[in-house]
Design an enzyme around this catalytic site. Structure first.
Site, short mmCIF file in Angstrom:
data_model
loop_
_atom_site.label_atom_id
_atom_site.label_comp_id
_atom_site.label_asym_id
_atom_site.label_seq_id
_atom_site.Cartn_x
_atom_site.Cartn_y
_atom_site.Cartn_z
N HIS A 1 0.82 -1.22 0.00
CA HIS A 1 0.00 0.00 0.00
C HIS A 1 0.85 1.26 0.00
CE1 HIS A 1 0.24 0.86 4.41
NE2 HIS A 1 0.24 -0.45 4.54
N ASP B 1 -0.27 4.43 1.03
CA ASP B 1 -0.53 5.43 2.08
C ASP B 1 0.25 5.12 3.35
OD1 ASP B 1 -2.27 3.15 2.15
OD2 ASP B 1 -3.54 4.15 3.63
N GLU C 1 -5.05 1.92 2.54
CA GLU C 1 -5.03 0.73 3.40
C GLU C 1 -5.22 1.10 4.86
OE1 GLU C 1 -3.69 -2.40 6.01
OE2 GLU C 1 -2.78 -0.43 5.86
N GLU C 2 -4.67 2.25 5.24
CA GLU C 2 -4.65 2.60 6.66
C GLU C 2 -6.03 3.03 7.17
OE1 GLU C 2 -2.33 1.88 8.47
OE2 GLU C 2 -0.47 1.89 7.34
N ASP D 1 2.84 -6.84 4.50
CA ASP D 1 2.39 -5.70 5.31
C ASP D 1 2.47 -6.02 6.80
OD1 ASP D 1 1.50 -3.14 5.72
OD2 ASP D 1 -0.62 -3.64 5.50
ZN LIG Z 1 0.53 -1.35 6.35
#
Ligand SMILES: [Zn+2]
Length: 413
Positions: A96, A98, A163-164, A192
């Protein structure tokens, strides 16, 4: 040359990429990619940086943007790029773009958005979460390209937004609008999260239940408690009573660490501003991570019952509301090809036995699993995501790129 020999050459090539890895991290850290929830402009700058880079390497990059009128560019980028292999099946690496805000700047030893290199450590917001995933996958691609070796399987990079803060503008958008991109035959890796020695392959998540617990009583002057119904005292008893949840939902599953469901009181809202007033309203929150065996409605009902019973003695009422209720996705099988391929590759590169595990949740892999696509979360991480002085190890970036090269290069059954 044998497949094994070719992969060995790719790994030797990766070992020469110290500078390349640092420069990639430097470029990524400088692109501040905060979502609108954090008053950011989104991931457009970082996506442009990566598009230019990959296009320069000769890869075709496609963007599947998700409309979002909260950011100045009106969209959140989701990039997909392929390095074609001999076989049509893909190894997806989903990272991701972000990052989370740096938080209290006084806790950082250097500017969070300027890369700082200290020996094997690369410091900056996002270096681990999730530039680690981006950089390890780019290094593997670069090695195949620089050596002009065609990978066995097609390498597919997905570089997604949001994603966050829930993935609605990221992977969820990609799966909803472009489901044809992914196949059940593909190996899907989500770098991740992971253990610090590369041996944790995350395949399952607990359900997440966040509850807001509101106690209502009667406010009064602190010198006249007989006129009050003190919600803070009641809240203390309610919190202790909720420890009983562990006994009511006792199942253990050794796949998970910890193996049981957990029920933690966390946030407490401020009540009265002064010391000499008895509060008549208190609010606290409970973060429950529940094994997939249990139904979240059942957990919520028991929270309500235990809390009401404890509060009754103080003449106080309790209301329990869900803030977030995310039933877990079906786990990826511990025997799934992506798990087996990662186990073999980790053995080759790190000489260690990796094992499939469950975690307290939640990663973006759940979206794949809910779509029936077996995904594994894996990388070598040092667990400093979201913290001040976030860093990643350069040696882990190179090692994990080699693990990926093994998965891509020799994963023929
Ligand atoms: Zn992450």
């Amino acid at each position: 040359m044998s497949k094994e020999e070719l992969v060995r050459r790719v790994c030797e090539q990766v070992d020469t990429y110290h500078e390349a890895a640092i420069e990639l991290q430097r470029g990524l850290v400088a692109c501040v990619a905060l979502g609108p929830e954090s008053d950011g402009v989104g991931e457009v700058e970082k996506a442009a940086f990566l598009t230019d880079l990959l296009t320069g390497w000769g890869l075709k990059v496609k963007n599947y943007p998700a409309p979002d009128d909260r950011v100045p560019f009106g969209m959140r980028p989701n990039l997909v790029a392929y390095l074609p292999g001999k076989r049509p099946e893909k190894v997806w690496v989903l990272s991701h773009l972000d990052v989370v805000p740096p938080g209290d700047l006084s806790l950082w030893d250097s500017d969070p958005f300027t890369l700082r290199v200290d020996g094997d450590r690369l410091y900056g917001r996002g270096t681990e979460d999730d530039h680690h995933g981006i950089v390890m996958s780019l290094l593997a691609v670069k090695a195949f390209l620089d050596l002009k070796i065609t990978p066995e399987r097609t390498i597919a990079l997905a570089l997604v937004a949001d994603e966050e803060t829930g993935s609605e503008k990221g992977l969820a958008h990609l799966l909803n609008t472009q489901p044809q991109l992914f196949s059940g035959q593909d190996l899907i890796i989500v770098p991740d999260a992971g253990g610090n020695d590369g041996t944790m392959i995350e395949v399952a998540e607990k359900s997440i239940l966040w509850l807001k617990v509101t106690l209502l009583g009667q406010q009064s002057h602190a010198s006249r408690p007989h006129k009050a119904k003190n919600t803070l005292r009641a809240a203390a008893h309610v919190i202790v009573a909720l420890d009983g949840l562990q006994g009511e939902f006792p199942l253990e599953n050794p796949l998970f660490r910890p193996p049981t469901s957990t029920f933690e009181p966390t946030k407490k809202e401020a009540n009265v501003p002064n010391i000499n007033t008895i509060p008549g309203r208190d609010v606290f929150y409970l973060d429950c991570r529940v094994l997939p065996d249990y139904d979240l409605d059942e957990v919520m009902a028991r929270v309500q019952a235990l809390a009401s019973e404890a509060a009754e003695k103080f003449g106080v009422t309790v209301e329990v509301e869900p803030v977030q209720a995310l039933p877990s996705a079906p786990p990826t099988a511990t025997e799934a090809p992506v798990v087996k391929a990662l186990e073999a590759a980790v053995r080759e590169v790190y000489g260690r036995q990796a094992t499939p595990q469950g975690i307290g949740g939640g990663t973006v892999a759940a979206f794949f699993r809910k779509a029936g696509l077996p995904a594994a979360v894996w990388m070598t991480a040092n667990d400093c995501a979201h913290q001040p002085n976030e860093f990643c190890y350069l040696s882990h970036l190179l090692g994990d790129a080699k693990v990926l090269a093994h998965v891509i290069g020799v994963s023929s059954e």
